[in-house]
Every structure is written in C-alpha cells, then in structure tokens.
Motif scaffolding. Structure first.
Motif, PDB file in Angstrom:
ATOM      1  N   PRO A 146      -5.654  -0.944  -5.309  1.00  0.00           N
ATOM      2  CA  PRO A 146      -4.784   0.166  -5.696  1.00  0.00           C
ATOM      3  C   PRO A 146      -4.591   1.138  -4.537  1.00  0.00           C
ATOM      4  CG  PRO A 146      -6.420  -0.247  -7.397  1.00  0.00           C
ATOM      5  CD  PRO A 146      -6.820  -1.071  -6.215  1.00  0.00           C
ATOM      6  N   GLY A 147      -3.362   1.536  -4.325  1.00  0.00           N
ATOM      7  CA  GLY A 147      -3.059   2.464  -3.249  1.00  0.00           C
ATOM      8  C   GLY A 147      -2.494   1.815  -2.009  1.00  0.00           C
ATOM      9  N   ALA A 148      -2.590   0.484  -1.921  1.00  0.00           N
ATOM     10  CA  ALA A 148      -2.059  -0.227  -0.761  1.00  0.00           C
ATOM     11  C   ALA A 148      -0.608  -0.618  -0.993  1.00  0.00           C
ATOM     12  CB  ALA A 148      -2.887  -1.469  -0.476  1.00  0.00           C
ATOM     13  N   ARG A 149       0.172  -0.524   0.061  1.00  0.00           N
ATOM     14  CA  ARG A 149       1.539  -1.056   0.033  1.00  0.00           C
ATOM     15  C   ARG A 149       1.453  -2.571   0.150  1.00  0.00           C
ATOM     16  NH1 ARG A 149       5.384  -1.361   5.108  1.00  0.00           N
ATOM     17  NH2 ARG A 149       7.336  -2.060   4.153  1.00  0.00           N
ATOM     18  N   VAL A 150       2.298  -3.294  -0.563  1.00  0.00           N
ATOM     19  CA  VAL A 150       2.198  -4.748  -0.621  1.00  0.00           C
ATOM     20  C   VAL A 150       3.430  -5.400  -0.006  1.00  0.00           C
ATOM     21  CG1 VAL A 150       2.098  -6.762  -2.146  1.00  0.00           C
ATOM     22  CG2 VAL A 150       0.718  -4.735  -2.659  1.00  0.00           C
ATOM     23  N   LEU A 151       3.172  -6.357   0.878  1.00  0.00           N
ATOM     24  CA  LEU A 151       4.198  -7.252   1.397  1.00  0.00           C
ATOM     25  C   LEU A 151       3.785  -8.672   1.024  1.00  0.00           C
ATOM     26  CD1 LEU A 151       4.769  -5.785   4.995  1.00  0.00           C
ATOM     27  CD2 LEU A 151       6.189  -5.434   2.960  1.00  0.00           C
ATOM     28  N   ARG A 152       4.743  -9.482   0.586  1.00  0.00           N
ATOM     29  CA  ARG A 152       4.431 -10.833   0.132  1.00  0.00           C
ATOM     30  C   ARG A 152       4.909 -11.871   1.143  1.00  0.00           C
ATOM     31  NH1 ARG A 152       3.706 -11.009  -5.536  1.00  0.00           N
ATOM     32  NH2 ARG A 152       2.304  -9.284  -6.029  1.00  0.00           N
ATOM     33  N   GLY A 153       4.099 -12.894   1.294  1.00  0.00           N
ATOM     34  CA  GLY A 153       4.477 -13.997   2.164  1.00  0.00           C
ATOM     35  C   GLY A 153       3.351 -14.991   2.288  1.00  0.00           C
ATOM     36  N   ASP A 154       3.676 -16.185   2.736  1.00  0.00           N
ATOM     37  CA  ASP A 154       2.708 -17.261   2.930  1.00  0.00           C
ATOM     38  C   ASP A 154       2.794 -17.704   4.381  1.00  0.00           C
ATOM     39  OD1 ASP A 154       1.199 -19.554   3.054  1.00  0.00           O
ATOM     40  OD2 ASP A 154       2.055 -20.473   1.258  1.00  0.00           O
ATOM     41  N   ARG A 155       1.796 -17.361   5.166  1.00  0.00           N
ATOM     42  CA  ARG A 155       1.863 -17.615   6.600  1.00  0.00           C
ATOM     43  C   ARG A 155       1.806 -19.096   6.943  1.00  0.00           C
ATOM     44  NH1 ARG A 155      -3.470 -14.386   8.532  1.00  0.00           N
ATOM     45  NH2 ARG A 155      -2.627 -14.857  10.580  1.00  0.00           N
ATOM     46  N   ARG A 209     -10.595   6.359   3.684  1.00  0.00           N
ATOM     47  CA  ARG A 209     -10.449   7.250   4.837  1.00  0.00           C
ATOM     48  C   ARG A 209      -9.101   7.975   4.858  1.00  0.00           C
ATOM     49  NH1 ARG A 209     -13.345   4.528  10.030  1.00  0.00           N
ATOM     50  NH2 ARG A 209     -15.159   3.658   8.946  1.00  0.00           N
ATOM     51  N   GLY A 210      -8.248   7.622   3.919  1.00  0.00           N
ATOM     52  CA  GLY A 210      -6.925   8.225   3.897  1.00  0.00           C
ATOM     53  C   GLY A 210      -5.929   7.531   4.798  1.00  0.00           C
ATOM     54  N   TRP A 211      -6.265   6.325   5.268  1.00  0.00           N
ATOM     55  CA  TRP A 211      -5.337   5.583   6.106  1.00  0.00           C
ATOM     56  C   TRP A 211      -4.198   5.029   5.254  1.00  0.00           C
ATOM     57  CZ3 TRP A 211      -8.215   2.144  10.226  1.00  0.00           C
ATOM     58  CH2 TRP A 211      -9.055   2.953  10.997  1.00  0.00           C
ATOM     59  N   GLU A 212      -3.094   4.781   5.898  1.00  0.00           N
ATOM     60  CA  GLU A 212      -1.944   4.148   5.242  1.00  0.00           C
ATOM     61  C   GLU A 212      -2.131   2.640   5.371  1.00  0.00           C
ATOM     62  OE1 GLU A 212       2.524   3.551   6.670  1.00  0.00           O
ATOM     63  OE2 GLU A 212       2.061   5.656   6.265  1.00  0.00           O
ATOM     64  N   VAL A 213      -2.321   1.964   4.257  1.00  0.00           N
ATOM     65  CA  VAL A 213      -2.695   0.554   4.270  1.00  0.00           C
ATOM     66  C   VAL A 213      -1.579  -0.315   3.694  1.00  0.00           C
ATOM     67  CG1 VAL A 213      -4.344  -1.162   3.413  1.00  0.00           C
ATOM     68  CG2 VAL A 213      -5.142   1.125   4.078  1.00  0.00           C
ATOM     69  N   THR A 214      -1.207  -1.324   4.468  1.00  0.00           N
ATOM     70  CA  THR A 214      -0.264  -2.343   4.011  1.00  0.00           C
ATOM     71  C   THR A 214      -0.996  -3.665   3.925  1.00  0.00           C
ATOM     72  OG1 THR A 214       1.591  -1.240   5.106  1.00  0.00           O
ATOM     73  CG2 THR A 214       1.892  -3.546   4.499  1.00  0.00           C
ATOM     74  N   VAL A 215      -0.845  -4.352   2.796  1.00  0.00           N
ATOM     75  CA  VAL A 215      -1.502  -5.633   2.580  1.00  0.00           C
ATOM     76  C   VAL A 215      -0.437  -6.722   2.505  1.00  0.00           C
ATOM     77  CG1 VAL A 215      -2.837  -6.989   0.933  1.00  0.00           C
ATOM     78  CG2 VAL A 215      -3.493  -4.637   1.407  1.00  0.00           C
ATOM     79  N   PHE A 216      -0.539  -7.695   3.407  1.00  0.00           N
ATOM     80  CA  PHE A 216       0.365  -8.849   3.406  1.00  0.00           C
ATOM     81  C   PHE A 216      -0.394 -10.036   2.825  1.00  0.00           C
ATOM     82  CE2 PHE A 216       1.680 -12.795   5.532  1.00  0.00           C
ATOM     83  CZ  PHE A 216       3.040 -12.827   5.223  1.00  0.00           C
ATOM     84  N   HIS A 217       0.080 -10.562   1.697  1.00  0.00           N
ATOM     85  CA  HIS A 217      -0.628 -11.672   1.066  1.00  0.00           C
ATOM     86  C   HIS A 217       0.319 -12.483   0.189  1.00  0.00           C
ATOM     87  CE1 HIS A 217      -1.365  -9.877  -3.126  1.00  0.00           C
ATOM     88  NE2 HIS A 217      -0.691  -8.963  -2.478  1.00  0.00           N
ATOM     89  N   ARG A 218      -0.212 -13.570  -0.341  1.00  0.00           N
ATOM     90  CA  ARG A 218       0.615 -14.502  -1.128  1.00  0.00           C
ATOM     91  C   ARG A 218       0.829 -14.053  -2.559  1.00  0.00           C
ATOM     92  NH1 ARG A 218      -2.770 -19.821   0.112  1.00  0.00           N
ATOM     93  NH2 ARG A 218      -4.390 -18.234  -0.109  1.00  0.00           N
ATOM     94  N   GLY A 219       0.034 -13.110  -3.025  1.00  0.00           N
ATOM     95  CA  GLY A 219       0.177 -12.648  -4.396  1.00  0.00           C
ATOM     96  C   GLY A 219      -0.728 -13.360  -5.379  1.00  0.00           C
ATOM     97  N   THR A 220      -1.683 -14.149  -4.874  1.00  0.00           N
ATOM     98  CA  THR A 220      -2.613 -14.864  -5.753  1.00  0.00           C
ATOM     99  C   THR A 220      -3.577 -13.915  -6.444  1.00  0.00           C
ATOM    100  OG1 THR A 220      -2.484 -16.739  -4.235  1.00  0.00           O
ATOM    101  CG2 THR A 220      -4.253 -16.778  -5.857  1.00  0.00           C
ATOM    102  N   HIS A 221      -3.982 -12.853  -5.726  1.00  0.00           N
ATOM    103  CA  HIS A 221      -4.889 -11.853  -6.271  1.00  0.00           C
ATOM    104  C   HIS A 221      -4.265 -10.473  -6.129  1.00  0.00           C
ATOM    105  CE1 HIS A 221      -7.418 -15.254  -4.926  1.00  0.00           C
ATOM    106  NE2 HIS A 221      -8.085 -15.011  -6.037  1.00  0.00           N
ATOM    107  N   ALA A 222      -4.712  -9.558  -6.971  1.00  0.00           N
ATOM    108  CA  ALA A 222      -4.166  -8.206  -6.937  1.00  0.00           C
ATOM    109  C   ALA A 222      -4.627  -7.477  -5.683  1.00  0.00           C
ATOM    110  CB  ALA A 222      -4.597  -7.431  -8.180  1.00  0.00           C
ATOM    111  N   ALA A 223      -3.732  -6.699  -5.102  1.00  0.00           N
ATOM    112  CA  ALA A 223      -4.079  -5.882  -3.942  1.00  0.00           C
ATOM    113  C   ALA A 223      -4.841  -4.645  -4.393  1.00  0.00           C
ATOM    114  CB  ALA A 223      -2.803  -5.470  -3.210  1.00  0.00           C
TER     115      ALA A 223
END
Length: 327
Positions: A39-48, A23-37
């Motif tokens: 393509p096109g998403a901004r990535v933030l790393r962390g373990d909640r 849709r053309g949205w600006e997407v940020t993905v917050f995850h642990r890094g176990t799997h690839a985000a």
C-alpha cells in the motif's frame, strides 16, 4: 528519493519497498500483477520476460532502482540498459553464490568469481547472479551497487527455511537438532538488508558488498532455542552429531534448513569475513528479534508461508526424523 522496484511484491523486494515507504520515499513498483503491491506504492505492470514487457518503463525518472531478479541475466541487461539514462543508481540484489565454490573461510569481496554473461538466458543460479551483476555494471558502471546477500531470512520468506523450523518446533516433542550446538551460522534479516541497501543508495555507494551477518553473530543453538522460546513450545531439542545425521541419510541444508556440517560446505555458507558492509553502516539485529518477527508474521497469515514455485520444498518429514531419533 524516488525509488523504482523491479519486483517489490515478495520477500526481499517487498521488504525494500516497505522500508522505503516508511522513510517517505516515492516508491514505484514494476511487476506482473501476480501479488499485491505494498500500500502506498505506485504500480506499473509488465513482464520483463515477454516481448515488449518493459513498455511501462519507457518513460520516467528515478533516483535509484532495486532489482532482485534471479533468473536469466538478459532480463537484467535489458532493464538496466533501458533505465541507464533516467536512473541515478542501480542496486542489484545478487548473492554470495557468485564466488567460486568452495569459497574458503574468511573470504571477502575479493574472492574468485564464477563465470557469467549479461547475455545469458536460463543458466544455473550462481551464473545467473553473476550475469546479472555484469549486466548492471555494463549499464551503470560505478553507479551499480552489487548486494551480495548471504542466507536471507525473516518476514515474507518464500523459501521456507525459518518457517519450517518455527512450525516444527511449535509442534513440540523430540526434535532432531543438528549439532554441534555451537555451530556458527551466518544469515541476514531481510529488514537489515533492506535498510542497508536504501542507506547505501542514498549515500551513493557502488561496487560489491557481502550482505550477511559477521562471523559469530549466531549459532544453531541460538537459532533453535529462540524458536522454542518464541513459540512457547515444549519441544525437546536433541542435539545430534553430524556423523549420525549422515548415517541416517539426511541431507544438510535442504532437509535441515540452515545446517551444514563443519567442513568445506560450511565454510562456504557460513564463513564469510564480512567487514566491508559493517564499515559502511550494516547493523544486524539479534537472532531472537528475527525469529520473533518471523513467528508473528507467520501466525498473521495462518501459519503457512508462501512458497516460490521455482524452489524445492525444504524440511524433514516426521517419519525420517523419528527414525533418526530412534536410531
């Protein structure tokens, strides 16, 4: 729209992230890094689940967040509280499991709920999802959207239900098909769930919505026959009565994914009223479309679907199936 995904690399989260990117949205993905985000998403790393694991979310503003968490509700509580002043709306992907069992046929969002707490640690699945709902509501109030999903299927599935049926039928030969053939099923394609959730966030919807196809959308016959058609298999579907399946000691739902015999369990799993979400724009694609897309994805990854480590393997072993068919 600026969207934050808590997760966003597997099954539902990935489908939501990809739909938002399309849709053309600006997407940020917050995850642990176990799997690839995606393509096109901004990535933030962390373990909640870790001390200080939300540090990457300490700054930033988003129009909406989608959270698919299904474990300790306290993790939803902590993220929702942290983001409440910097995010417009919070969509929590919950489950129809939050309704007290047995949920009668025709139940809707007003059905009685299980007990839960946003402060809970590890608790059973239904209580976890209800606690997650309460955590989202505590932090966001009417800005919280509770997506009470039913059985979710489609590409990226990491539980194994539809992939098992596709692979079993692709092998061909006599197949134990649990009857009756016209037994109603309710499920939702992950793409339909993702699209509706994004639409609902953009429209500013809040509160609970049951997200599953309306009654009569599909049946065991339609599902398994679609699997046979899309795989090009010579499989022979041998429709077997529930009484014969029970006599063979075969477990509904786990050994025969999707299927539960007519009765109380079936009413709870496949008997939801589902009127609120369609009135708010939910459209569910045909079963054949879901099956074909899942088969294409499964073939693209070599035929073996990913498996969540916290869920049991589903499906019927060949020896048990053969014995049941011979009996």
């Amino acid at each position: 729209m600026r969207l934050l995904l808590l997760g966003g690399t597997e099954f539902v989260g990935r489908a939501v992230a990809e739909a938002a990117l399309e849709r053309g949205w600006e997407v940020t993905v917050f995850h642990r890094g176990t799997h690839a985000a995606p393509p096109g998403a901004r990535v933030l790393r962390g373990d909640r689940t870790a001390e200080g694991g939300l540090a990457a979310l300490a700054e930033g503003e988003w129009d909406a967040v989608v959270d698919t968490w299904s474990a300790a509700p306290s993790a939803v509580r902590d993220s929702a509280r942290l983001l409440a002043g910097r995010v417009g709306r919070y969509a929590y992907v919950s489950s129809r499991s939050v309704y007290g069992f047995p949920t009668p046929a025709g139940a809707d969002e007003s059905a009685p709920l299980v007990e839960g707490s946003p402060d809970d640690g590890e608790v059973p699945y239904a209580e976890s999802k209800r606690g997650g709902e309460l955590a989202a509501l505590d932090a966001f109030g009417d800005r919280a959207l509770l997506v009470r999903a039913g059985l979710i299927v489609g590409r990226y599935e990491n539980i194994g239900r539809l992939p098992w049926w596709l692979n079993r039928i692709a092998r061909g030969g006599p197949v134990l098909a649990p009857g009756p053939r016209g037994l109603a099923l309710q499920f939702i394609d992950v793409r339909d769930l993702a699209g509706w959730t994004l639409d609902a966030l953009a429209a500013g919807l809040g509160g609970p919505y049951d997200l599953v196809a309306p009654p009569g959308h599909s049946s065991m016959g339609e599902l398994l026959e679609a699997c046979a058609a899309v795989t090009g298999s010579d499989a022979e579907l041998r429709w077997t009565a529930p009484e014969a399946i029970a006599a063979a000691g075969i477990e509904p739902w786990t050994q025969l994914p999707f299927w539960v015999p007519p009765g109380e369990f079936h009413d709870a799993m496949h008997g939801a009223a589902v009127t609120k979400a369609p009135a708010a724009g939910l459209h569910c694609r045909p079963t054949a479309d879901t099956v074909a897309d899942t088969w294409a994805w499964l073939r693209s990854i070599g035929g073996v679907a990913p498996q969540r480590p916290d869920r049991p393997t589903v499906g019927l072993d060949p020896q048990t199936e053969a014995a049941a068919l011979a009996g």
